[in-house]
Design an enzyme around this catalytic site. Structure first.
Site, mmCIF file in Angstrom:
data_model
loop_
_atom_site.group_PDB
_atom_site.id
_atom_site.type_symbol
_atom_site.label_atom_id
_atom_site.label_comp_id
_atom_site.label_asym_id
_atom_site.label_seq_id
_atom_site.Cartn_x
_atom_site.Cartn_y
_atom_site.Cartn_z
ATOM 1 N N SER A 169 0.835 -1.203 0.000
ATOM 2 C CA SER A 169 0.000 0.000 0.000
ATOM 3 C C SER A 169 0.874 1.259 0.000
ATOM 4 O O SER A 169 1.764 1.393 -0.829
ATOM 5 C CB SER A 169 -0.954 -0.052 1.197
ATOM 6 N N HIS B 254 -7.334 -6.049 -0.122
ATOM 7 C CA HIS B 254 -6.160 -5.180 -0.050
ATOM 8 C C HIS B 254 -5.036 -5.781 0.797
ATOM 9 O O HIS B 254 -3.895 -5.327 0.696
ATOM 10 C CB HIS B 254 -6.584 -3.819 0.530
ATOM 11 N N ASP C 63 -9.545 -5.457 -4.436
ATOM 12 C CA ASP C 63 -9.101 -4.369 -3.570
ATOM 13 C C ASP C 63 -10.098 -3.210 -3.576
ATOM 14 O O ASP C 63 -10.515 -2.741 -4.633
ATOM 15 C CB ASP C 63 -7.737 -3.870 -4.042
#
Length: 260
Positions: free
Chosen positions: A88, A242, A215
């Site tokens: 991320s 995610h 995601d």
């Protein structure tokens, strides 16, 4: 290098870099898998993470936020190279490190990550690299440590949205752990910019991108936009949320090893 290799295969030093609000703790399923395969693993707590003992609202710059990773890489022996793995927003810290330490990074792996050569430099960078959760309403809690007449100092994802946005395919136990350990992150993260406009140094580092099809935080089309604009050496797909370190740790582990 396949996961089932023999005892003569090279053992690597992996440095795992968490995303916004997370910490070294989020790698707790990946850590024993890599170590069990004989690799060395370092899990970094960036400034403001649960293990850093830093109030995220006191972090005023991206350089201050990512300093723990910079310090770790600066302390490496001159002849040692690492595999950086960023999840991320951790991709920003990974790329920043590539600018500073390209000679100490053997490979960079981006997992549903912000893969932007200079951070949030252009409108396209913001479009692809920053989550757009507006369709879900007001999902963030903002803190104004310098007063309401100043910009926010930290941002947190509201508890009622954490499962839906981050962990919709993840085990309940992992979600419960995350609900305890997730913290707000420094607002300075959203202004991350780095590098001098020259990509020659960072392009020397092999990059692998692992996409996450289900995601909600960094949508697949955003991931594909970053891949299209700065193509990595390899793209690998996962059909997960995610957080594949929770929802599919064994598969993620295997893909990491196969990418080497």
């Amino acid at each position: 290098m396949a996961a089932g290799g023999d005892a003569t295969e090279i053992k690597e030093h992996f440095v795992l870099v968490h995303g916004a609000g997370h910490g070294a703790w989020c790698w707790f399923r990946i850590l024993p898998l890599l170590r069990g395969h004989g690799h060395r693993v370092s899990c970094v707590d960036l400034a403001g993470a649960a293990g850093s003992r830093v109030d995220p609202g006191t972090v005023r710059s991206f350089d201050e936020y990512t300093a723990p990773l910079v310090d770790l890489l600066a302390a490496l022996p001159d002849d040692e190279k690492v595999i950086l793995v960023g999840h991320s927003a951790g991709g920003l810290s990974v790329t920043h490190a590539m600018h500073l330490f390209s000679d100490r990074i053997k490979q960079a792996i981006f997992i549903a990550a912000a893969m932007l050569p200079f951070g949030f430099e252009t409108e396209e960078d913001i479009k692809d690299g920053k989550p757009d959760l507006s369709e879900l309403g007001d999902v963030f809690d903002l803190a104004f440590g310098l007063g309401l007449d100043h910009p926010p100092t930290s941002v947190g994802l509201r508890a009622e949205f954490q499962h839906r946005i981050l962990y919709q395919q993840s085990p309940q136990e992992d979600c419960a752990l995350a609900s305890i350990l997730l913290r707000p992150w420094p607002a300075a993260l959203s202004a991350a910019r780095f590098g001098s406009g020259d990509r020659s140094t960072i392009d020397e580092v092999r990059r692998v991108y692992i996409t996450t099809a289900k995601d909600t935080m960094v949508k697949l089309e955003q991931q594909e936009g970053m891949i299209r604009r700065w193509p990595p050496s390899e793209v690998v797909a996962m059909d997960t949320d995610h957080s594949p370190f929770f929802s599919a740790p064994e598969q993620l582990f295997q893909l990491i090893l196969k990418s080497l």
